[in-house]
Design an enzyme around this catalytic site. Structure first.
Site, PDB file in Angstrom:
ATOM      1  N   VAL A 155       6.843 -13.158 -24.335  1.00 36.05           N
ATOM      2  CA  VAL A 155       7.576 -12.666 -23.177  1.00 36.05           C
ATOM      3  C   VAL A 155       8.379 -13.838 -22.614  1.00 36.05           C
ATOM      4  CG1 VAL A 155       5.711 -13.074 -21.489  1.00 36.05           C
ATOM      5  CG2 VAL A 155       7.448 -11.340 -21.028  1.00 36.05           C
ATOM      6  N   GLU A 156       9.614 -13.584 -22.252  1.00 34.44           N
ATOM      7  CA  GLU A 156      10.448 -14.616 -21.647  1.00 34.44           C
ATOM      8  C   GLU A 156       9.983 -14.771 -20.197  1.00 34.44           C
ATOM      9  OE1 GLU A 156      12.864 -16.769 -19.570  1.00 34.44           O
ATOM     10  OE2 GLU A 156      13.261 -14.641 -19.203  1.00 34.44           O
ATOM     11  N   SER A 157       9.644 -15.990 -19.803  1.00 35.75           N
ATOM     12  CA  SER A 157       8.925 -16.201 -18.539  1.00 35.75           C
ATOM     13  C   SER A 157       9.747 -15.883 -17.288  1.00 35.75           C
ATOM     14  CB  SER A 157       8.369 -17.619 -18.463  1.00 35.75           C
ATOM     15  OG  SER A 157       9.399 -18.574 -18.539  1.00 35.75           O
ATOM     16  N   HIS A 165      -3.899  -0.772  -6.211  1.00 30.79           N
ATOM     17  CA  HIS A 165      -4.219  -1.966  -7.003  1.00 30.79           C
ATOM     18  C   HIS A 165      -4.364  -1.630  -8.484  1.00 30.79           C
ATOM     19  CE1 HIS A 165      -4.774  -3.576  -3.113  1.00 30.79           C
ATOM     20  NE2 HIS A 165      -6.095  -3.568  -3.042  1.00 30.79           N
ATOM     21  N   GLU A 166      -5.083  -0.556  -8.758  1.00 36.32           N
ATOM     22  CA  GLU A 166      -5.337  -0.168 -10.147  1.00 36.32           C
ATOM     23  C   GLU A 166      -4.034   0.133 -10.876  1.00 36.32           C
ATOM     24  OE1 GLU A 166      -8.899   1.003  -7.597  1.00 36.32           O
ATOM     25  OE2 GLU A 166      -6.719   1.151  -7.412  1.00 36.32           O
ATOM     26  N   ASP A 211      -0.138  -5.932   0.173  1.00 37.40           N
ATOM     27  CA  ASP A 211      -1.373  -6.237  -0.544  1.00 37.40           C
ATOM     28  C   ASP A 211      -1.119  -7.506  -1.347  1.00 37.40           C
ATOM     29  OD1 ASP A 211      -3.029  -4.051   0.203  1.00 37.40           O
ATOM     30  OD2 ASP A 211      -1.926  -2.759  -1.173  1.00 37.40           O
ATOM     31  N   CYS A 241       0.866  -1.169   0.000  1.00 38.96           N
ATOM     32  CA  CYS A 241       0.000   0.000   0.000  1.00 38.96           C
ATOM     33  C   CYS A 241       0.911   1.230   0.000  1.00 38.96           C
ATOM     34  CB  CYS A 241      -0.890   0.003   1.235  1.00 38.96           C
ATOM     35  SG  CYS A 241      -1.834   1.545   1.422  1.00 38.96           S
TER      36      CYS A 241
END
Length: 155
Positions: free
Chosen positions: A75-77, A94-95, A60, A53
């Site tokens: 994307v390379e993991s 969060h957003e 969070d 937060c």
């Protein structure tokens, strides 16, 4: 395209790599899509995503689901894992976390389609779900439901 060609230039795969200090410091890497020209969906699920937060510094927790239809790149993991882990000590709402993940992947990959679902556990008694999507799903590509139910508490 050979395997050597696909993986040449990667800096994190196959090496000990420390968790980045922040999402800005994280290096997301991509590889050429060996199935470019074929539309298919890719899903990554991070059920133990954490951030902080920005006001209280308290942790969070979220379940993040990333779906995309690749274009020329994947994307390379390992780099994605490190990028997501870099939020652990990052203060953001969060957003902001959810949309930032989506925008960063969009910028890196320019996929044909992308969706990020952030299913956040309650903060202050209210769970927050955040979604980022680049457009309508492609016709003919199976895109399953993200499978994360609405938060129900203790049952």
């Amino acid at each position: 395209m050979t395997e050597h060609d696909i993986y040449s230039g990667l800096t994190q795969l196959g090496t000990k790599t420390d968790l980045p200090n922040s999402p800005q410091d994280a290096v997301l890497e991509k590889v050429p899509n060996p199935q470019a020209g074929t539309d298919y969906a890719v899903r990554f699920t991070a059920p133990e995503f954490t951030s902080l937060c920005p006001l209280t510094g308290q942790p969070d927790f979220a379940h993040i689901v990333i779906d995309y239809v690749p274009g020329d790149y994947l994307v390379e993991s390992k780099s994605l894992k490190l990028f997501l882990g870099s939020f652990r000590n990052h203060g953001a709402f969060h957003e902001d976390c959810t949309v930032s993940i989506g925008k960063r992947l969009q910028e890196l990959l320019n996929p044909k389609w992308l969706r990020v679902g952030g299913y956040w556990f309650p903060r202050g008694g209210i769970p927050i779900d955040v979604f980022y999507q680049t457009g309508a799903a492609l016709p003919g590509v199976f895109i399953p439901d993200q499978g994360v139910p609405t938060y129900r508490g203790r049952g």
